[in-house]
Write a protein that holds these residues in place. Structure first.
Motif, PDB file in Angstrom:
ATOM      1  N   ARG A  77       8.838   3.516  15.536  1.00 58.15           N
ATOM      2  CA  ARG A  77       8.998   3.463  14.107  1.00 58.15           C
ATOM      3  C   ARG A  77       7.921   4.386  12.949  1.00 58.15           C
ATOM      4  O   ARG A  77       7.120   4.907  13.735  1.00 58.15           O
ATOM      5  CB  ARG A  77       9.449   2.331  13.573  1.00 58.15           C
ATOM      6  CG  ARG A  77      10.636   1.437  14.324  1.00 58.15           C
ATOM      7  CD  ARG A  77      10.986   0.154  14.004  1.00 58.15           C
ATOM      8  NE  ARG A  77       9.946  -0.730  15.018  1.00 58.15           N
ATOM      9  CZ  ARG A  77      10.044  -2.083  15.223  1.00 58.15           C
ATOM     10  NH1 ARG A  77      11.153  -2.538  14.240  1.00 58.15           N
ATOM     11  NH2 ARG A  77       9.676  -2.865  16.349  1.00 58.15           N
ATOM     12  N   ARG A  78       8.050   4.049  11.799  1.00 58.09           N
ATOM     13  CA  ARG A  78       6.909   4.554  10.877  1.00 58.09           C
ATOM     14  C   ARG A  78       5.433   3.793  11.324  1.00 58.09           C
ATOM     15  O   ARG A  78       5.587   2.718  11.777  1.00 58.09           O
ATOM     16  CB  ARG A  78       7.334   4.300   9.460  1.00 58.09           C
ATOM     17  CG  ARG A  78       8.837   5.002   9.158  1.00 58.09           C
ATOM     18  CD  ARG A  78       9.077   4.875   7.652  1.00 58.09           C
ATOM     19  NE  ARG A  78       7.831   5.255   6.789  1.00 58.09           N
ATOM     20  CZ  ARG A  78       8.104   4.977   5.532  1.00 58.09           C
ATOM     21  NH1 ARG A  78       9.157   4.149   5.075  1.00 58.09           N
ATOM     22  NH2 ARG A  78       6.915   5.400   4.567  1.00 58.09           N
ATOM     23  N   ALA A  79       4.516   4.340  10.779  1.00 56.66           N
ATOM     24  CA  ALA A  79       3.151   3.612  10.797  1.00 56.66           C
ATOM     25  C   ALA A  79       3.083   2.690  10.002  1.00 56.66           C
ATOM     26  O   ALA A  79       3.507   2.940   8.790  1.00 56.66           O
ATOM     27  CB  ALA A  79       2.362   4.883  10.751  1.00 56.66           C
ATOM     28  N   THR A  80       2.597   1.599  10.253  1.00 61.58           N
ATOM     29  CA  THR A  80       2.608   0.557   9.428  1.00 61.58           C
ATOM     30  C   THR A  80       1.245  -0.445   9.897  1.00 61.58           C
ATOM     31  O   THR A  80       0.699   0.066  10.878  1.00 61.58           O
ATOM     32  CB  THR A  80       3.871  -0.572   9.461  1.00 61.58           C
ATOM     33  OG1 THR A  80       3.560  -1.204  10.843  1.00 61.58           O
ATOM     34  CG2 THR A  80       4.998   0.082   9.448  1.00 61.58           C
ATOM     35  N   TYR A  87      -4.143   6.198   9.136  1.00 57.89           N
ATOM     36  CA  TYR A  87      -4.317   5.110   8.137  1.00 57.89           C
ATOM     37  C   TYR A  87      -5.553   4.176   8.687  1.00 57.89           C
ATOM     38  O   TYR A  87      -5.561   4.102   9.975  1.00 57.89           O
ATOM     39  CB  TYR A  87      -2.974   4.306   8.002  1.00 57.89           C
ATOM     40  CG  TYR A  87      -1.829   5.287   7.500  1.00 57.89           C
ATOM     41  CD1 TYR A  87      -1.177   5.802   8.638  1.00 57.89           C
ATOM     42  CD2 TYR A  87      -1.594   5.411   6.257  1.00 57.89           C
ATOM     43  CE1 TYR A  87      -0.037   6.647   8.433  1.00 57.89           C
ATOM     44  CE2 TYR A  87      -0.584   6.416   6.016  1.00 57.89           C
ATOM     45  CZ  TYR A  87       0.242   6.896   6.839  1.00 57.89           C
ATOM     46  OH  TYR A  87       1.105   7.530   6.720  1.00 57.89           O
ATOM     47  N   TYR A  88      -6.253   3.537   7.818  1.00 60.45           N
ATOM     48  CA  TYR A  88      -7.299   2.645   7.929  1.00 60.45           C
ATOM     49  C   TYR A  88      -7.236   1.441   7.185  1.00 60.45           C
ATOM     50  O   TYR A  88      -7.085   1.365   6.059  1.00 60.45           O
ATOM     51  CB  TYR A  88      -8.767   3.073   7.898  1.00 60.45           C
ATOM     52  CG  TYR A  88      -8.942   4.544   8.831  1.00 60.45           C
ATOM     53  CD1 TYR A  88      -8.961   5.708   8.250  1.00 60.45           C
ATOM     54  CD2 TYR A  88      -9.226   4.326  10.083  1.00 60.45           C
ATOM     55  CE1 TYR A  88      -9.111   6.932   9.304  1.00 60.45           C
ATOM     56  CE2 TYR A  88      -9.673   5.337  10.901  1.00 60.45           C
ATOM     57  CZ  TYR A  88      -9.415   6.795  10.533  1.00 60.45           C
ATOM     58  OH  TYR A  88      -9.766   7.438  11.277  1.00 60.45           O
ATOM     59  N   ALA A  89      -7.566   0.287   7.820  1.00 59.79           N
ATOM     60  CA  ALA A  89      -8.014  -1.168   7.029  1.00 59.79           C
ATOM     61  C   ALA A  89      -9.413  -0.605   6.125  1.00 59.79           C
ATOM     62  O   ALA A  89      -9.947   0.088   6.522  1.00 59.79           O
ATOM     63  CB  ALA A  89      -8.122  -2.304   7.958  1.00 59.79           C
ATOM     64  N   ASP A  90      -9.083  -1.020   4.841  1.00 60.65           N
ATOM     65  CA  ASP A  90     -10.466  -1.041   4.056  1.00 60.65           C
ATOM     66  C   ASP A  90     -11.717  -1.606   4.715  1.00 60.65           C
ATOM     67  O   ASP A  90     -12.656  -0.895   4.642  1.00 60.65           O
ATOM     68  CB  ASP A  90     -10.166  -1.705   2.829  1.00 60.65           C
ATOM     69  CG  ASP A  90      -9.129  -1.190   1.871  1.00 60.65           C
ATOM     70  OD1 ASP A  90      -8.684  -2.122   1.047  1.00 60.65           O
ATOM     71  OD2 ASP A  90      -8.796  -0.038   2.190  1.00 60.65           O
ATOM     72  N   SER A  91     -11.733  -2.502   5.641  1.00 59.84           N
ATOM     73  CA  SER A  91     -12.779  -2.879   6.196  1.00 59.84           C
ATOM     74  C   SER A  91     -13.557  -1.964   7.010  1.00 59.84           C
ATOM     75  O   SER A  91     -14.775  -2.239   7.581  1.00 59.84           O
ATOM     76  CB  SER A  91     -12.513  -4.332   6.767  1.00 59.84           C
ATOM     77  OG  SER A  91     -11.651  -4.339   7.904  1.00 59.84           O
ATOM     78  N   VAL A  92     -12.761  -0.755   7.810  1.00 58.27           N
ATOM     79  CA  VAL A  92     -13.388  -0.193   8.767  1.00 58.27           C
ATOM     80  C   VAL A  92     -13.435   1.119   7.970  1.00 58.27           C
ATOM     81  O   VAL A  92     -13.862   2.309   8.916  1.00 58.27           O
ATOM     82  CB  VAL A  92     -12.561  -0.100   9.997  1.00 58.27           C
ATOM     83  CG1 VAL A  92     -12.272  -1.733  10.513  1.00 58.27           C
ATOM     84  CG2 VAL A  92     -11.212   0.664   9.771  1.00 58.27           C
ATOM     85  N   LYS A  93     -12.809   1.407   6.958  1.00 56.96           N
ATOM     86  CA  LYS A  93     -12.866   3.023   6.314  1.00 56.96           C
ATOM     87  C   LYS A  93     -14.241   3.532   6.158  1.00 56.96           C
ATOM     88  O   LYS A  93     -15.278   2.710   5.851  1.00 56.96           O
ATOM     89  CB  LYS A  93     -12.028   2.703   5.073  1.00 56.96           C
ATOM     90  CG  LYS A  93     -11.261   4.213   4.745  1.00 56.96           C
ATOM     91  CD  LYS A  93     -10.485   3.940   3.439  1.00 56.96           C
ATOM     92  CE  LYS A  93      -9.304   3.190   3.868  1.00 56.96           C
ATOM     93  NZ  LYS A  93      -8.486   3.085   2.538  1.00 56.96           N
ATOM     94  N   GLY A  94     -14.350   4.441   6.846  1.00 56.43           N
ATOM     95  CA  GLY A  94     -15.827   5.423   6.652  1.00 56.43           C
ATOM     96  C   GLY A  94     -16.704   4.992   7.875  1.00 56.43           C
ATOM     97  O   GLY A  94     -17.681   5.727   8.061  1.00 56.43           O
ATOM     98  N   ARG A  95     -16.198   4.173   8.796  1.00 56.76           N
ATOM     99  CA  ARG A  95     -17.003   3.528   9.864  1.00 56.76           C
ATOM    100  C   ARG A  95     -16.223   3.871  11.111  1.00 56.76           C
ATOM    101  O   ARG A  95     -16.675   4.432  12.037  1.00 56.76           O
ATOM    102  CB  ARG A  95     -17.345   2.131   9.931  1.00 56.76           C
ATOM    103  CG  ARG A  95     -18.187   1.909   8.592  1.00 56.76           C
ATOM    104  CD  ARG A  95     -18.744   0.429   8.967  1.00 56.76           C
ATOM    105  NE  ARG A  95     -17.684  -0.629   8.894  1.00 56.76           N
ATOM    106  CZ  ARG A  95     -17.524  -1.369   9.996  1.00 56.76           C
ATOM    107  NH1 ARG A  95     -18.135  -1.355  10.790  1.00 56.76           N
ATOM    108  NH2 ARG A  95     -16.376  -2.381   9.779  1.00 56.76           N
ATOM    109  N   PHE A  96     -14.961   3.953  11.235  1.00 59.65           N
ATOM    110  CA  PHE A  96     -13.983   4.115  12.390  1.00 59.65           C
ATOM    111  C   PHE A  96     -13.335   5.295  12.463  1.00 59.65           C
ATOM    112  O   PHE A  96     -12.754   5.532  11.159  1.00 59.65           O
ATOM    113  CB  PHE A  96     -13.278   2.851  12.527  1.00 59.65           C
ATOM    114  CG  PHE A  96     -13.823   1.420  13.057  1.00 59.65           C
ATOM    115  CD1 PHE A  96     -15.259   1.558  12.995  1.00 59.65           C
ATOM    116  CD2 PHE A  96     -13.110   0.478  13.435  1.00 59.65           C
ATOM    117  CE1 PHE A  96     -15.710   0.136  13.347  1.00 59.65           C
ATOM    118  CE2 PHE A  96     -13.786  -0.864  13.925  1.00 59.65           C
ATOM    119  CZ  PHE A  96     -15.180  -0.823  13.920  1.00 59.65           C
TER     120      PHE A  96
END
Length: 123
Positions: free
Chosen positions: A101-104, A59-68
Motif C-alpha cells: 500500500r502507500r507509504a505511511t 519520509y522521516y520521523a521528526d526525531s531522526v530527520k537530518g541524522r538517519f
C-alpha cells in the motif's frame, strides 16, 4: 509474500554511527514500500522512516530527520538505514517492514515485519 531479516544492530557510543540492513526474500521486493520502525522497552512501536518502491519518495520521523538516511537496492532486495549522531534515546529494537500500500507512518499499515535488531546507544 516477503520475508525480512534485519542485521547490523549493536552497542555503540553516543555520537556514533550504525548501518542497519534488511534483506528480503523473493523476487518481488521492488513492489513493496519499505519502512523502518523501532520499539523501546515499555513504549509503543514508532515510525522511523519509509521509502517508496523506486526510492522516489522518502519520509522521516521528526526525531531522526537530518541524522538517519533510508535507502534501498532493489537489485539486492535490501533496504538500509544509515544512522548517524546516535543518541541514547535511539536505543530500541529496530524493525524493517513492507507493504504494497502507500507509504505511511502507521505500523498497522505494514503487512510484513522482520524479527528486529537491537540497537543500544550508551551515553
Amino acid at each position: 509474500q516477503v520475508q525480512l531479516v534485519e542485521s547490523g544492530g549493536e552497542l555503540v557510543q553516543a555520537g556514533g554511527s550504525l548501518r542497519l540492513s534488511c534483506a528480503a526474500s523473493g523476487r518481488t521486493f521492488g513492489l513493496y514500500v519499505m519502512g523502518w520502525f523501532r520499539q523501546a522497552p515499555g513504549k509503543e512501536r514508532e515510525f522511523v522512516a519509509a521509502i517508496t518502491q523506486s526510492g522516489g519518495s522518502i519520509y522521516y520521523a521528526d526525531s531522526v530527520k537530518g541524522r538517519f538516511t533510508i535507502s534501498r537496492d532493489n537489485a539486492k532486495a535490501t533496504a538500509y538505514l544509515q544512522m548517524n549522531s546516535l543518541k541514547s534515546e535511539d536505543t530500541a529494537v529496530y524493525y524493517c517492514a513492507a507493504t504494497r500500500r502507500r507509504a505511511t507512518n502507521r505500523p498497522n499499515d505494514y503487512d510484513y515485519y522482520g524479527q528486529g535488531t537491537q540497537v543500544t546507544v550508551s551515553s
